[in-house]
Scaffold this motif. Structure first.
Motif, PDB file in Angstrom:
ATOM      1  N   ILE A  21       0.731  -1.388  -0.027  1.00 33.90           N
ATOM      2  CA  ILE A  21      -0.027  -0.117   0.084  1.00 33.90           C
ATOM      3  C   ILE A  21       0.882   1.309   0.146  1.00 33.90           C
ATOM      4  O   ILE A  21       0.578   2.271  -0.732  1.00 33.90           O
ATOM      5  CB  ILE A  21      -0.914  -0.045   1.144  1.00 33.90           C
ATOM      6  CG1 ILE A  21      -1.967  -1.204   1.096  1.00 33.90           C
ATOM      7  CG2 ILE A  21      -1.736   1.212   1.398  1.00 33.90           C
ATOM      8  CD1 ILE A  21      -2.859  -1.296   2.454  1.00 33.90           C
ATOM      9  N   ASP A  22       2.027   1.274   0.848  1.00 34.17           N
ATOM     10  CA  ASP A  22       2.698   2.332   0.922  1.00 34.17           C
ATOM     11  C   ASP A  22       3.993   2.280   0.045  1.00 34.17           C
ATOM     12  O   ASP A  22       4.911   3.248   0.160  1.00 34.17           O
ATOM     13  CB  ASP A  22       3.020   2.696   2.472  1.00 34.17           C
ATOM     14  CG  ASP A  22       3.920   1.504   2.946  1.00 34.17           C
ATOM     15  OD1 ASP A  22       4.398   0.372   2.026  1.00 34.17           O
ATOM     16  OD2 ASP A  22       3.997   1.170   4.285  1.00 34.17           O
ATOM     17  N   GLY A  23       3.950   1.322  -1.064  1.00 39.41           N
ATOM     18  CA  GLY A  23       5.146   1.524  -1.837  1.00 39.41           C
ATOM     19  C   GLY A  23       6.440   0.758  -1.424  1.00 39.41           C
ATOM     20  O   GLY A  23       7.358   0.849  -2.121  1.00 39.41           O
ATOM     21  N   GLY A  24       6.461   0.151   0.121  1.00 39.85           N
ATOM     22  CA  GLY A  24       7.640  -0.097   0.603  1.00 39.85           C
ATOM     23  C   GLY A  24       8.014  -1.754   0.084  1.00 39.85           C
ATOM     24  O   GLY A  24       9.055  -2.110   0.077  1.00 39.85           O
ATOM     25  N   GLY A  58      13.150  -6.036  -4.976  1.00 39.40           N
ATOM     26  CA  GLY A  58      12.108  -6.511  -4.021  1.00 39.40           C
ATOM     27  C   GLY A  58      12.352  -7.598  -3.116  1.00 39.40           C
ATOM     28  O   GLY A  58      11.659  -7.286  -2.161  1.00 39.40           O
ATOM     29  N   PHE A  59      13.227  -8.266  -3.262  1.00 47.45           N
ATOM     30  CA  PHE A  59      13.651  -9.149  -2.222  1.00 47.45           C
ATOM     31  C   PHE A  59      14.205  -8.420  -1.047  1.00 47.45           C
ATOM     32  O   PHE A  59      13.882  -8.582  -0.002  1.00 47.45           O
ATOM     33  CB  PHE A  59      14.547 -10.333  -2.840  1.00 47.45           C
ATOM     34  CG  PHE A  59      15.096 -10.972  -1.701  1.00 47.45           C
ATOM     35  CD1 PHE A  59      14.321 -11.967  -0.846  1.00 47.45           C
ATOM     36  CD2 PHE A  59      16.531 -11.116  -1.488  1.00 47.45           C
ATOM     37  CE1 PHE A  59      14.992 -12.732   0.222  1.00 47.45           C
ATOM     38  CE2 PHE A  59      17.054 -11.939  -0.563  1.00 47.45           C
ATOM     39  CZ  PHE A  59      16.140 -12.924   0.591  1.00 47.45           C
ATOM     40  N   ILE A  60      15.216  -7.700  -1.205  1.00 49.14           N
ATOM     41  CA  ILE A  60      16.029  -7.154  -0.030  1.00 49.14           C
ATOM     42  C   ILE A  60      15.366  -5.871   0.654  1.00 49.14           C
ATOM     43  O   ILE A  60      15.647  -5.510   1.679  1.00 49.14           O
ATOM     44  CB  ILE A  60      17.484  -6.652  -0.378  1.00 49.14           C
ATOM     45  CG1 ILE A  60      17.598  -5.626  -1.320  1.00 49.14           C
ATOM     46  CG2 ILE A  60      18.262  -7.852  -0.884  1.00 49.14           C
ATOM     47  CD1 ILE A  60      18.996  -4.885  -1.463  1.00 49.14           C
ATOM     48  N   LYS A  64       7.911  -2.424   4.405  1.00 52.87           N
ATOM     49  CA  LYS A  64       7.874  -1.344   5.478  1.00 52.87           C
ATOM     50  C   LYS A  64       6.613  -1.038   6.222  1.00 52.87           C
ATOM     51  O   LYS A  64       5.512  -0.647   5.594  1.00 52.87           O
ATOM     52  CB  LYS A  64       7.884   0.071   4.297  1.00 52.87           C
ATOM     53  CG  LYS A  64       8.039   1.373   4.787  1.00 52.87           C
ATOM     54  CD  LYS A  64       8.071   2.423   3.919  1.00 52.87           C
ATOM     55  CE  LYS A  64       8.031   3.803   4.345  1.00 52.87           C
ATOM     56  NZ  LYS A  64       8.025   5.023   3.318  1.00 52.87           N
ATOM     57  N   TRP A  65       6.474  -1.440   7.276  1.00 51.07           N
ATOM     58  CA  TRP A  65       5.570  -1.292   8.335  1.00 51.07           C
ATOM     59  C   TRP A  65       5.170   0.198   8.529  1.00 51.07           C
ATOM     60  O   TRP A  65       5.766   0.732   8.770  1.00 51.07           O
ATOM     61  CB  TRP A  65       5.866  -2.199   9.460  1.00 51.07           C
ATOM     62  CG  TRP A  65       6.154  -3.583   9.526  1.00 51.07           C
ATOM     63  CD1 TRP A  65       7.368  -4.081   9.431  1.00 51.07           C
ATOM     64  CD2 TRP A  65       5.485  -4.776   9.272  1.00 51.07           C
ATOM     65  NE1 TRP A  65       7.666  -5.428   9.188  1.00 51.07           N
ATOM     66  CE2 TRP A  65       6.280  -5.702   9.339  1.00 51.07           C
ATOM     67  CE3 TRP A  65       3.953  -4.846   9.213  1.00 51.07           C
ATOM     68  CZ2 TRP A  65       5.937  -6.964   8.978  1.00 51.07           C
ATOM     69  CZ3 TRP A  65       3.642  -6.044   8.760  1.00 51.07           C
ATOM     70  CH2 TRP A  65       4.397  -7.274   8.792  1.00 51.07           C
ATOM     71  N   GLN A  73      12.183  -6.120  13.529  1.00 53.64           N
ATOM     72  CA  GLN A  73      11.433  -6.230  12.463  1.00 53.64           C
ATOM     73  C   GLN A  73      11.345  -4.848  11.620  1.00 53.64           C
ATOM     74  O   GLN A  73      10.761  -4.689  10.486  1.00 53.64           O
ATOM     75  CB  GLN A  73       9.548  -6.382  12.488  1.00 53.64           C
ATOM     76  CG  GLN A  73       9.584  -7.678  13.467  1.00 53.64           C
ATOM     77  CD  GLN A  73       9.877  -8.676  12.413  1.00 53.64           C
ATOM     78  OE1 GLN A  73       9.730  -8.782  11.310  1.00 53.64           O
ATOM     79  NE2 GLN A  73      10.479  -9.636  12.805  1.00 53.64           N
ATOM     80  N   THR A  74      12.436  -4.167  11.749  1.00 61.40           N
ATOM     81  CA  THR A  74      12.748  -3.039  10.961  1.00 61.40           C
ATOM     82  C   THR A  74      13.145  -3.675   9.448  1.00 61.40           C
ATOM     83  O   THR A  74      13.652  -4.707   9.402  1.00 61.40           O
ATOM     84  CB  THR A  74      13.903  -2.069  11.379  1.00 61.40           C
ATOM     85  OG1 THR A  74      15.206  -2.814  11.560  1.00 61.40           O
ATOM     86  CG2 THR A  74      13.404  -1.514  12.749  1.00 61.40           C
TER      87      THR A  74
END
Length: 331
Positions: A21-24, A58-60, A64-65, A73-74
């Motif tokens: 949703i946030d593009g993370g 996209g893997f590494i 983005k919570w 969990q950062t």
């Protein structure tokens, strides 16, 4: 397309969900499909994931919570956990909170690996409490080489990719051939596959496969061919017994179809396949990602061939059949 499921699970490649949703979070479907189609050498495959361009980033990137999350969990710590688990068979999740209780990895090891990815100074947190110590970017096997902690992020990632795929890093080769063996045989030579410090039931077979991978130019298909043409693979399959004491190989373990195989089998029989713009496909691989797959085959319209379940979103039926939630690495 079958092996896309295997790698989607390992590389957390999903089409929707937390982080999008946030593009993370971004898909790597197009890059991954082309890599498998071309049988990209595995060392190159790893380098392009660890030190990526836009198509494979996209893997590494990690999730983005939104809001405040636990320090373990950062996105930087997710990087440390995922890279070590997927490519080295190391569990850094325990060590991301405190020195590990299950092996020799420390909190400092987890944060040193995370600092390679970090774009700003990264403070160590023990059990979610700041320690006041700043992590220094470092490779967890210093005997193979070092990371320059003063280098910019892209250069640090390139250095890490080089160290990960260094011929002297036998852990990478053994980890992937063990995963392939587990996929074909139902149980790894090292079990569980994410605990590569565990003693293998046959060190000779593990070394043979790892050496074959390197000698073949990191050709994963060559390893699969070697296993599939062996007498071990062709022997009678067995129901997994309750393990007591030392493991004894008795044959390939009988296993269920994956969720994707099951649904593709039904669709093959009925002749009813989803369309990219149909409800059954809504939320699946779309846009540029699906277009990249089409271009790989030189086709303009997807209705020329079946659209397999691997490109569709996870639904309740697939979840019940075992397709995992890919917010984290699943093996």
């Amino acid at each position: 397309e079958h092996w896309m499921s295997f790698w989607n699970d390992l590389l957390r490649n999903e089409y929707s969900g937390t982080g999008y949703i946030d593009g993370g979070r971004t898909q790597i479907t197009g890059w991954l499909y082309r890599s498998l189609l071309d049988n990209k050498p595995y060392d190159q495959f790893v380098r392009e994931l660890v030190a990526p361009d836009k198509s494979s980033r996209g893997f590494i990137g990690g999730i983005k919570w939104r809001g405040t999350v636990n320090a373990s969990q950062t996105r930087e710590i997710q990087f440390s956990q995922n890279v070590s688990q997927v490519f080295l068979g190391i569990n850094m999740k325990c060590a991301s909170c405190h020195d590990s209780f299950i092996d020799d990895w420390s909190l400092k090891d987890a944060y040193s690996l995370a600092a390679i990815y970090a774009e700003k100074p990264l403070e160590l947190h023990r059990c979610d409490k700041p320690t006041g110590e700043t992590a220094r970017a470092a490779w967890i096997f210093p005997s193979l080489g070092e990371i320059d902690p003063e280098a910019p992020q892209d250069e640090r990632l390139r250095q890490l990719a080089g160290l990960m795929t260094d011929p002297g890093n036998g852990r990478m080769q053994r980890t992937i051939v063990n995963r392939l063996w587990e996929r074909l045989m139902g149980r790894g030579i090292v079990h569980p596959v994410d605990a590569m410090n565990t003693e293998p039931w046959s060190e000779e077979i593990l070394d043979l496969l790892a050496n074959h991978l390197v000698a073949s130019g990191y050709d994963l298909k060559s390893v699969l061919r070697l296993v599939a043409t062996s007498r071990l693979y062709q022997s009678t399959s067995v129901v997994r017994p309750e393990e007591r004491g030392e493991f004894v190989f008795r044959g390939p373990v009988r296993k269920r179809l994956t969720a994707e195989q099951f649904l593709d089998a039904i669709r093959s029989v009925t002749g009813v396949w989803p369309k990219p713009d149909g409800r059954a496909f809504k939320g699946g691989a779309q846009g540029g990602q699906l277009r990249a797959v089409m271009e790989a085959h030189g086709i303009k319209e997807w209705d020329q061939r079946p659209l397999r379940t691997v490109f569709a979103p996870r639904d309740a039926l697939q979840a019940a059949l075992g397709r995992p939630n890919r917010e984290q690495v699943v093996s």
